[in-house]
Structure formats: C-alpha cells, structure tokens
Scaffold this active site. Structure first.
Site, PDB file in Angstrom:
ATOM      1  N   SER A   1       0.911  -1.053  -0.038  1.00  0.00           N
ATOM      2  CA  SER A   1       0.149  -0.106   0.051  1.00  0.00           C
ATOM      3  C   SER A   1       0.813   1.267  -0.050  1.00  0.00           C
ATOM      4  CB  SER A   1      -0.869  -0.020   1.109  1.00  0.00           C
ATOM      5  OG  SER A   1      -1.775   0.962   1.122  1.00  0.00           O
TER       6      SER A   1
ATOM      7  N   ARG B   1     -11.607   5.978  10.324  1.00  0.00           N
ATOM      8  CA  ARG B   1     -11.484   4.617  10.665  1.00  0.00           C
ATOM      9  C   ARG B   1     -12.574   3.605   9.765  1.00  0.00           C
ATOM     10  NH1 ARG B   1      -6.855   1.726   9.550  1.00  0.00           N
ATOM     11  NH2 ARG B   1      -6.810  -0.234  10.652  1.00  0.00           N
TER      12      ARG B   1
ATOM     13  N   HIS C   1      -8.068  -5.460  -0.186  1.00  0.00           N
ATOM     14  CA  HIS C   1      -6.716  -4.550   0.088  1.00  0.00           C
ATOM     15  C   HIS C   1      -5.866  -5.062   0.927  1.00  0.00           C
ATOM     16  CE1 HIS C   1      -3.756  -1.346  -0.481  1.00  0.00           C
ATOM     17  NE2 HIS C   1      -4.119  -0.738   0.659  1.00  0.00           N
ATOM     18  N   ASP C   2      -6.547  -5.534   2.246  1.00  0.00           N
ATOM     19  CA  ASP C   2      -5.778  -6.172   3.125  1.00  0.00           C
ATOM     20  C   ASP C   2      -5.099  -7.298   3.122  1.00  0.00           C
ATOM     21  OD1 ASP C   2      -6.293  -4.067   5.273  1.00  0.00           O
ATOM     22  OD2 ASP C   2      -7.883  -5.099   6.386  1.00  0.00           O
TER      23      ASP C   2
ATOM     24  N   ASP D   1      -8.743  -6.301  -4.509  1.00  0.00           N
ATOM     25  CA  ASP D   1      -8.189  -5.179  -4.081  1.00  0.00           C
ATOM     26  C   ASP D   1      -8.972  -3.867  -4.958  1.00  0.00           C
ATOM     27  OD1 ASP D   1      -7.194  -2.863  -3.234  1.00  0.00           O
ATOM     28  OD2 ASP D   1      -5.182  -3.685  -3.282  1.00  0.00           O
TER      29      ASP D   1
END
Length: 375
Positions: free
Chosen positions: A154, A224, A352-353, A319
C-alpha cells in the site's frame, strides 16, 4: 512464549538527527528523531539489509513481541522471522516509524523545541519523498550504503518505489505490493471524507486538541470506519458478515442491528484509542500528493527512467482500492525502461488487506523472490 519461527522479544531503538531536513513543501525540520526496530544480523559486507516500509496505520513494530506487552505482535509477524518468507537468518530487517508518525518518531505529538509545547497543527506536512529522505539518514546511521531490498504494501509500496527514484544507487530490489503510482480521484475522495470527519469534530480545535486535553475521537472513529470499508472486498464482507443480525431480530432503531455495523464500530473505537488525528490527516495527504509522473507531464515511464533496481510488483484480485490494474501501470512503465520486473497477480478474497494476511500462494511468491536475493 515459543521462539520457533519468531524473532522473539524485541526492543525499539531511537536515532537522533541534528542536521536540518528540508521538506518537499519548502518547510524545514531543524532536527528529528526516528524510532526503529531491527531483526536478524547485518553481515560483514553490510549487504543483506532489507527496509520494511509501513502503510497508513503501521509502525516500526514489524515483527516479534515486547517483553512488557506480549500481546503486541508486529504487524507483519507472519512474514518476517527465521524460516519465514523474509528470513531473518539471511537478512537484517529494519522497520522504522515514519517521520510525522505517532509511535515515537518526531511528529505532531512531539515537543516543539522552539515553544516547549507539542507541535500539533504547526507540524509541517511531510510526503512520501520526505519519508524516504529521512529513511536514508537512518541507513547512514546504521552504516548501510545499499539496501538489498526495500519492501512495502500500500503506502509502503509507494515508499519502495520512491526509494528506486530518489536513491537509485542505494537499492538493489524494490518490492511494491498492493500499491499504485498515484491515487485515483476516488481514493482522494475517500481520504478527504475521512479528513473532514476529523476536522469537523468539535474536539479537533484546529489541530491543537492536545493543548485542550482532548482527542477528536468521534472524527477518528468515523475516519477509520470509512477507511476500513475500502480495505475489505465485497466478497469478504459477505463471507464474514453477510446480513447477520447482532441480536437475531430487527431492533427498529439506529443502534447496531447488523454484525457488519458492530465490526466497523469496534474497529473505529479501537483505532481512535491509539492513533493521532494530525498524523492521520498528514498521512492521507502524503498519499494524495504522491505522483512520480507529476513533473514529467504525467508520463510514468519517463518518471521511472531513473530507476536501476530490479522489481517485484504484486496486486490482489479483489483489491478495489489499489486494483491490480494500478500495479500493471507500474510494470508497463518499468518494462518500457527495460528494467527487470517480476509481476504477480494473486487471487485472494480479502481485498486490500490481503497484503497483510497469511496467504500461502502470496507468501510462497515472496519467499522465492527473496531467496534469489539472498543467494
């Protein structure tokens, strides 16, 4: 605790730099500190050092545990350690908290030597380029002339890419994972919504909330929650939560009904309890500003012509925030310059994680590439 396959207990270190650092914005830091950790042993040739660059909410604590806080496990502990993909029996691994961070490096929470108070809102905005310049100072401090590799996912991947441009003779391999050469308009939009959630919190006080003894918790919490939605894929959300009800029935209220609501609130509350709001604002702006092709009329190939490193570039199928197509942009620009590139597009449902998770295929690819570096 068992030491098998682990770097074990680790201790953070601190480096002090008294030479001014000129920032991309034109501002200058007269002095600064960086907090870092190291794992493994630097060889006699000083040729086996690997820098791990963290993403938005990451830190210098890449692997291992702290003796006084054994539950605090490094954020890439599944990747870094003896016998793991980034093998600390072969490599000397360095993790650093970026300048402007909130884990001990000089940042908005630090004391401004000119005022004796926390920097707060007056801490200058730092960029990816500034982080890399500060990391180069740390490399000098450690006696490392050239990194065997710089690796990150990232925002960390952007730093690895910037290392190959700003210091092309000081990096042999750049490993750019789940990243992009610049943010899309959609990504900038998500970041702006998150920033506005913080800035509009009544406890923000123009960034000087520490002087008022408060934290913009509500804004951080919302920021968040917004961010976390973008880190997950729709497939993963469906698999983990679906439309599961928290209490088995509709409550017909604005409290938590669905499990996904409970999860997002939990993640927001946890994050707001430890992360600094000014650091969050600054880091998302650093993401927005990063664009190596900006000074080359948008021509990424021309921007990457400075690079000399070999590259490992990887994207993940689900992602959608840093889609594989963005990784391919980097690959095509590197190939245009006849640079050596290994590209992997990994089928993983976690969005994405994925770059943080223990996916066997992903780790096998990293292991194979890093073993080639080691030999």
């Amino acid at each position: 605790m068992s030491q098998e396959n682990s770097v074990g207990f680790v201790t953070s270190q601190r480096a002090y730099f008294n030479e001014p650092l000129k920032l991309k914005s034109g501002a200058e830091l007269p002095r600064f500190e960086l907090v870092f950790e190291t794992y493994g042993t630097l060889n006699s040739e000083r040729s086996n050092a690997v820098l791990v660059c963290h993403a938005l909410s990451g830190s210098h604590h890449v692997a291992g545990r702290y003796a006084d806080d054994p539950e605090n496990v490094g954020w890439w502990n599944n990747l870094v350690g003896p016998g793991k993909a980034l093998d600390t029996r072969k490599f000397f691994v360095v993790g650093v908290n970026n300048l402007g961070g909130c884990y001990g490096s000089t940042g908005p929470l630090s004391i401004n030597p000119e005022t004796g108070k926390r920097y707060g809102a007056v801490f200058p905005l730092v960029t990816v380029e500034d982080w890399v310049a500060a990391q180069a100072r740390l490399a000098d401090h450690l006696g490392i002339r050239t990194w065997a590799a710089v690796i990150g996912g990232s925002l960390g991947g952007m730093q690895a890419l910037e290392w190959s441009l700003q210091f092309p003779d000081r990096i042999r391999h750049a490993m750019v994972i789940a990243s992009a050469p610049k943010l899309s308009a959609q990504n900038i939009a998500f970041n702006e919504v998150a920033r506005q959630a913080i800035i509009s919190d009544p406890d923000f006080h123009g960034g000087d909330y520490a002087e008022h003894g408060v934290v913009p918790t509500r804004g951080l919490r919302l920021a968040r929650m917004i961010g976390h939605i973008t880190y997950l894929s729709d497939t993963q959300m469906a698999e983990k939560f679906g439309r599961q009800l928290r209490h088995g029935e509709h409550k017909f209220s604005y409290e938590v009904d669905f499990e996904i609501e409970s999860y997002l609130r939990y993640q927001g509350d946890k994050f707001a309890a430890f992360f600094d709001a000014n650091t969050y604002l600054m880091t998302t702006k650093a993401l927005d500003y990063f664009d190596p092709a900006y000074d080359f009329d948008g021509n990424l190939a021309a921007a990457l012509a400075r690079a000399r490193a070999s590259f490992f570039v990887a994207g993940f199928s689900t992602d959608w925030r840093f889609a594989p197509a963005r990784s391919r942009e980097i690959v095509f620009a590197l190939l245009h310059n006849r640079l050596h590139v290994v590209y992997a597009e990994i089928d993983c449902s976690a969005g994405h994680d994925s770059f943080l998770l223990d996916d066997a295929h992903y780790h096998a690819l990293l292991r194979a590439y890093l073993e080639n570096i080691a030999t």
